[in-house]
Design a protein around this motif. Structure first.
Motif, short mmCIF file in Angstrom:
data_model
loop_
_atom_site.label_atom_id
_atom_site.label_comp_id
_atom_site.label_asym_id
_atom_site.label_seq_id
_atom_site.Cartn_x
_atom_site.Cartn_y
_atom_site.Cartn_z
N THR A 258 0.80 -1.23 0.00
CA THR A 258 0.00 0.00 0.00
C THR A 258 0.83 1.28 0.00
OG1 THR A 258 -0.11 -0.10 2.42
CG2 THR A 258 -1.92 -1.11 1.19
N ARG A 259 2.14 1.18 -0.12
CA ARG A 259 2.98 2.38 -0.12
C ARG A 259 2.73 3.20 -1.37
NH1 ARG A 259 9.15 1.30 1.03
NH2 ARG A 259 9.00 2.95 2.57
N SER A 260 3.26 4.42 -1.40
CA SER A 260 3.18 5.22 -2.62
C SER A 260 3.97 4.52 -3.72
CB SER A 260 3.75 6.62 -2.39
OG SER A 260 5.15 6.57 -2.19
N ARG A 261 3.61 4.75 -4.97
CA ARG A 261 4.25 4.04 -6.07
C ARG A 261 5.75 4.29 -6.13
NH1 ARG A 261 1.90 1.25 -9.74
NH2 ARG A 261 -0.14 2.20 -9.45
N THR A 262 6.18 5.51 -5.76
CA THR A 262 7.61 5.82 -5.81
C THR A 262 8.39 5.07 -4.74
OG1 THR A 262 7.22 7.75 -4.40
CG2 THR A 262 7.26 8.11 -6.78
N GLN A 263 7.72 4.64 -3.68
CA GLN A 263 8.40 3.95 -2.58
C GLN A 263 8.26 2.44 -2.64
OE1 GLN A 263 6.43 6.02 0.73
NE2 GLN A 263 8.44 6.70 1.38
N ILE A 433 -2.03 -8.03 3.63
CA ILE A 433 -1.92 -6.63 3.24
C ILE A 433 -0.85 -6.01 4.13
CG2 ILE A 433 -3.09 -4.40 3.02
CD1 ILE A 433 -5.72 -5.85 2.75
N THR A 434 0.09 -5.28 3.54
CA THR A 434 1.14 -4.64 4.32
C THR A 434 0.85 -3.15 4.47
OG1 THR A 434 2.51 -4.15 2.36
CG2 THR A 434 2.84 -6.28 3.45
N PHE A 435 1.06 -2.65 5.69
CA PHE A 435 0.90 -1.23 5.96
C PHE A 435 2.22 -0.67 6.51
CE2 PHE A 435 -3.46 -2.91 6.40
CZ PHE A 435 -4.11 -2.10 5.47
N THR A 436 2.73 0.36 5.86
CA THR A 436 4.04 0.91 6.24
C THR A 436 3.93 2.26 6.93
OG1 THR A 436 4.24 1.81 4.01
CG2 THR A 436 5.26 -0.34 4.43
N CYS A 461 -3.33 -8.68 8.20
CA CYS A 461 -2.70 -7.38 7.98
C CYS A 461 -1.38 -7.30 8.76
CB CYS A 461 -3.63 -6.26 8.41
SG CYS A 461 -5.16 -6.17 7.43
N ILE A 462 -0.33 -6.87 8.07
CA ILE A 462 1.01 -6.79 8.65
C ILE A 462 1.38 -5.31 8.82
CG2 ILE A 462 3.40 -7.54 8.46
CD1 ILE A 462 1.49 -9.86 8.49
N LEU A 491 9.47 -5.95 8.28
CA LEU A 491 8.16 -6.27 7.71
C LEU A 491 8.24 -7.55 6.87
CD1 LEU A 491 5.26 -4.88 7.41
CD2 LEU A 491 6.08 -4.16 5.18
N ILE A 492 9.29 -7.66 6.08
CA ILE A 492 9.47 -8.84 5.22
C ILE A 492 9.70 -10.08 6.09
CG2 ILE A 492 11.01 -9.91 3.54
CD1 ILE A 492 11.42 -7.06 2.38
#
Length: 498
Positions: A258-263, A433-436, A461-462, A491-492
Motif C-alpha cells: 500500500t505504499r506510494s508508487r515511488t516507494q 496486506i502490508t501497511f508501512t 494485515c502486517i 516487515l518482510i
C-alpha cells in the motif's frame, strides 16, 4: 518515411527474464503491440506517450486475428513510428514471428528480431525439470500443441515415441488427451512421467505431475487452465529434487503493498524475490511542496545546529530543493544530522551524509529520548517532514530549545487506486496486506465502502510498527503481525514467519 518494427521475445513470464535489448526496444517504442503472455509490468517501462495496443489471444478468444495484427504492425510502421511487437517467449518458437517478419518484408518495412527465453526451456527450469540430462535423455523436441488444421495432424507420433527424448508441447492443454493417447498408441509406456506447467515462471505457477496414463486426471484435480505447457519424459522425475522456484518462503502468496508508487518498488522487488505475487495498491500519493519558505530556510542552514529528517521522502525532497538552489551536501557541514529510522538513514547516505545519531527503536519517542540528553537551550533544530508527521518529537524538543518544522510535502489520498483495489478484492484471494505507515492504513479504508471494508478485515494485515498498528486498530483492523525492528526488512521477516 517508413518506421521500424522490433519483434521482441518477452520471455516466459518472470519480469526479470527479459533481455537487455528487449528492454531497450520497449523503452524506445512509439507503439507497443503486446499479447496476453507478455508480463503486464513491461508496459510501465514504455514511454509516457507510447501508444499501447493489446492483441492478446486465448484459446478460441482472439482480440485480433493474425492478419489484423500484421496489418497493425505495417500501418504503424508506415506512419514512420518505431513499433515494438512484444510476444511471450521467443518470437520464432511458435510465436508466429516468422509470419510477421515475412509480412513486413513483403512491404519493404525494416524489422529486427530480438530473441527471448522460450517457455519450453525456461518454464521447465522454473518447475524443477531440466529439459536435458545425460542420465535421462539424449535429445529434446518442442512440438506445437495444436495445428493450423486439426483435421490434418502432421505430427509423426511414431517418431516422437521412439526418440527417447524430452517432449515439450506448447499451447496444447485442450489436446492433452489426444497427445497422451497418441504417444501411448505409438509405443511410449503408460508409466512414462509427464507434467503440465501452468503460468510458468510466474508467482502463480502451478504444476501437476503424473504419467501419460494419469496426467489428465491430475490436471483436472489441480484445476489447471491455459496457458500451460506439457512435458513428457524421464526428466520429470527430477522435479522434486530441483524445484527451487516453488520452495521460496513466500511462493504463491498474494500480498498487497500500500505504499506510494515511488516507494513501493524496493519492497515489491524483495517480496517477488521471495516468491510472492505482489499487487501494488498505492493508497497514498506524495505531493511535494514548492514554497518560498522552503527556499528561504535552505538558504540559511547555518542558523541551525541540528537537522532531523522524519522520513525518506523528506530527505529526497529536501535535497531536490537544495540542488535546485545550486547547493549540495556541503550546506549541512556545520549541522548534526539525525534520521528517524534506518531506511531514512540509508537514503541520506545516498546523498553523502551519515546520520550522527541512531536510536535502537525507530520512533519519534526514541529520537526524543536520544536528543534530550544532547541538546541545550542554545541549539536550534530544523525538522524537514511531511504534513501528516506526528508532533511528539517537536513538542518534546521545544521544551529544551528552538525547533522549526519545515513542511516538504503533503501525503494525500490516491483515489486512482480505488477501482483496482476493489477489482483485486473481488477477483483474488489476498493472503496479506502490508501497511508501512498510519496514512497507508487510513487511506486504504477511506477508499472503500462498508462491504469492501469488511473484506479487508478478514485479511491478515502486517504492520511496520507500533504507531501504524495503533492506527490500524482504530480502523477496526486486526494486526496479525508487527515488524520488529520497525523497518521494511522487519516487515518482510514478519511475512516470512507468517
Amino acid at each position: 518515411m517508413s518506421g521500424k518494427v522490433y519483434l521482441v521475445g518477452a520471455g516466459p513470464g518472470d519480469f526479470r527474464l527479459l533481455t537487455l535489448k528487449g528492454l531497450d526496444c520497449i523503452k524506445e517504442a512509439e507503439v507497443l503491440v503486446y499479447d496476453r503472455l507478455a508480463n503486464a509490468e513491461y508496459l510501465k517501462l514504455a514511454r509516457p506517450d507510447a501508444e499501447l495496443i493489446y492483441v492478446g489471444k486465448a484459446s478460441s478468444n482472439h482480440t485480433m486475428t493474425q492478419d489484423e495484427i500484421n496489418e497493425v504492425l505495417a500501418v504503424k510502421a508506415k506512419e514512420g513510428k518505431v513499433v515494438t511487437r512484444l510476444k511471450g517467449g521467443d518470437p520464432y518458437v511458435f510465436g508466429r514471428g516468422g509470419e510477421e517478419g515475412e509480412y513486413l518484408l513483403e512491404r519493404d518495412i525494416p524489422f529486427e528480431v530480438v530473441p527471448g527465453i522460450t517457455s519450453a526451456i525456461g518454464g521447465l527450469c522454473y518447475a524443477g525439470i531440466p529439459i536435458t540430462h545425460r542420465d535421462y535423455t539424449p535429445s529434446f523436441h518442442v512440438i506445437t500443441g495444436h495445428l493450423k488444421d486439426e483435421t490434418k495432424d502432421r505430427i509423426n507420433w511414431s517418431a516422437l515415441a521412439s526418440m527417447q527424448g524430452t517432449l515439450v508441447f506448447l499451447m496444447g492443454l485442450s489436446n492433452l488427451n489426444k497427445i497422451c493417447t497418441n504417444l501411448m498408441q505409438n509405443g511410449l509406456a503408460e508409466s512414462t512421467p509427464a507434467a503440465v506447467i501452468n503460468w510458468a515462471t510466474r508467482a502463480n505457477q502451478k504444476v501437476a505431475t503424473g504419467t501419460l496414463l494419469t496426467i489428465e486426471e491430475e490436471v483436472k484435480k489441480a484445476g489447471l487452465t491455459s496457458p500451460s505447457l506439457i512435458v513428457v519424459g524421464e526428466v520429470v522425475q527430477l522435479r522434486d529434487k530441483l524445484n527451487f522456484f516453488e520452495k521460496r518462503p513466500l511462493f504463491g502468496k498474494n500480498i498487497v503493498v500500500t505504499r506510494s508508487r515511488t516507494q513501493s518498488s524496493d519492497l515489491k522487488a524483495k517480496l517477488q524475490e521471495l516468491g510472492a505475487n505482489v499487487f501494488e495498491i498505492p493508497t497514498i500519493e506524495i505531493v511535494a511542496r514548492q514554497t518560498d519558505e522552503i527556499d528561504e530556510t535552505l538558504n540559511r542552514l547555518n542558523d541551525y545546529t541540528y537537522v532531523v529528517f522524519g522520513s525518506q521522502n523528506a530527505v529526497s525532497l529536501f535535497f531536490d530543493r537544495l540542488y535546485a538552489l545550486r547547493k549540495d551536501a556541503r550546506a549541512l557541514s556545520n549541522l548534526k544530522v539525525v534520521a528517524v529510522g534506518s531506511a531514512t538513514a540509508k537514503v541520506l547516505e545516498g546523498y553523502g551524509i551519515r546520520s550522527d545519531f541512531m536510536p535502537e527503536r525507530f520512533t519519534q519517542e526514541s529520537i526524543a529520548e536520544l536528543l534530550e540528553s544532547k541538546l541545550t537551550n542554545e541549539d536550534k533544530v530544523l525538522m524537514p517532514q511531511g504534513s501528516l508527521a506526528r508532533d511528539i518529537l517537536s513538542t518534546r524538543l521545544q521544551t529544551i530549545c528552538q525547533v522549526e518544522q519545515l513542511l516538504m510535502y503533503d501525503t494525500v489520498l490516491n483515489k486512482n487506486s480505488k477501482a483496482l483495489l476493489k477489482e483485486i478484492l473481488d477477483e483474488e484471494t489476498i493472503d496479506y496486506i502490508t501497511f508501512t505507515s498510519s496514512s497507508t492504513a487510513n487511506n486504504l479504508m477511506a477508499l472503500l465502502d462498508e462491504e469492501y471494508k469488511e473484506k479487508v478485515k478478514t485479511i491478515k494485515c502486517i504492520s511496520i510498527g507500533e504507531i501504524t498498528s495503533k492506527a490500524m486498530r482504530n480502523l477496526g483492523l486486526e494486526v496479525y503481525k508487527e515488524a520488529n525492528p520497525f523497518t521494511i526488512e522487519g516487515l518482510i521477516e514478519c511475512l516470512c514467519e507468517a
